[in-house]
Design a protein around this motif. Structure first.
Motif, short mmCIF file in Angstrom:
data_model
loop_
_atom_site.label_atom_id
_atom_site.label_comp_id
_atom_site.label_asym_id
_atom_site.label_seq_id
_atom_site.Cartn_x
_atom_site.Cartn_y
_atom_site.Cartn_z
N PHE A 92 0.81 -1.20 0.00
CA PHE A 92 0.00 0.00 0.00
C PHE A 92 0.85 1.26 0.00
CE2 PHE A 92 -2.37 3.26 2.44
CZ PHE A 92 -3.41 3.45 1.56
N PHE A 93 1.93 1.28 0.79
CA PHE A 93 2.75 2.47 0.90
C PHE A 93 3.76 2.60 -0.24
CE2 PHE A 93 1.44 1.75 5.36
CZ PHE A 93 0.76 2.93 5.55
N PHE A 147 -0.35 -5.86 -3.39
CA PHE A 147 -1.54 -5.03 -3.22
C PHE A 147 -2.25 -4.76 -4.55
CE2 PHE A 147 -4.02 -1.29 -2.07
CZ PHE A 147 -4.45 -1.61 -0.79
N SER A 148 -1.50 -4.28 -5.55
CA SER A 148 -2.12 -3.96 -6.84
C SER A 148 -2.65 -5.20 -7.54
CB SER A 148 -1.12 -3.23 -7.75
OG SER A 148 -0.77 -1.99 -7.20
#
Length: 249
Positions: A92-93, A147-148
């Motif tokens: 996410f980051f 995440f993606s």
């Protein structure tokens, strides 16, 4: 003879599915991007198989053209298996617009557009066919790693019922969500062997089992809008991280 088009069909799970459909008497069309030689070699050893190149990431990818090429060569098309995928690690980051867009394009946009092009051809012919989308068991056992990739596959999963509603009665749309099946990325053989057994049944997912499920859905003429999890019960064991990282912890 029924005809199936398998995206990313030259290697790994795609190859297992191509071999299963061929063994069941289907004519197999293998899509590839970078794996032209692998696709040609696989097609050469399967009865009447053919291979077709297309960059699914390209903004101007001609999905309708791919369907037309297959139909022109084979005379018909009965099933599309959306197996091609882009699997890149991020969190996410660390989100990058470019990396996010790449995975969304390959893992969601391309399967959706190819299904729409296939459905449009079927409607014009007043014919019936099916799409099977390859997903991932982690969609039923979420963690924020990759995440993606996870978001792109979630989008594809959630679109299946909507596609099935919109495309009926011409096109059935289903999905198969495999567990960890083959060594991936920078994963070591030791890591894979341990992670592969982290399932409820303790054996790991076999490519042949995934291929069997995909072929079943292609033939099951009264099933649409469904997702079948084929993961040896991996999704029944919740993990805070992706199974590859959980093993290392």
């Amino acid at each position: 003879m029924k005809v199936v088009l398998i995206t990313g069909g030259a290697k790994r799970l795609g190859q297992a599915m191509a071999e299963r459909f061929a063994a069941e008497g289907w004519q197999v069309c293998v899509h590839y991007h970078h794996s032209a030689s692998d696709a040609a070699n696989l097609a050469a050893r399967l009865p009447q198989a053919r291979s077709y190149g297309l960059d699914l990431l390209a903004a101007d990818a001609d999905f309708a053209g791919l369907i037309a090429r297959v139909v022109a060569d084979c005379g018909r098309l009965d099933c599309v298996v959306n197996s091609a995928a882009l699997f890149e690690e991020d969190g996410f980051f660390e989100l990058s617009p470019a990396a996010f867009d790449r995975q969304l394009a390959v893992n969601f946009r391309a399967p959706l557009m190819l299904a729409a092009a296939f459905g449009q051809w079927l409607r014009q012919q007043d014919a019936r066919g099916s799409v099977v989308n390859i997903l991932d068991q982690k969609l039923f056992n979420l963690n924020p790693d990759y995440f993606s990739y996870t978001l792109s596959k979630l989008a594809l999963k959630e679109s299946i019922r909507l596609q099935a509603m919109a495309a009926a009665p011409y096109l059935r749309v289903n999905g198969v969500a495999p567990g960890l099946t083959l060594l991936s990325g920078e994963q070591t053989a030791d890591n894979f062997a341990r992670a592969h057994r982290m399932t409820a049944l303790g054996e790991g997912t076999r490519p042949q089992s995934v291929a069997e499920a995909v072929h079943f859905l292609a033939e099951a003429v009264q099933i649409t809008g469904q997702v079948l999890t084929v993961d040896d019960g991996q999704h029944l064991l919740p993990l805070a991280r992706d199974v590859m990282f959980a093993v290392e912890a």
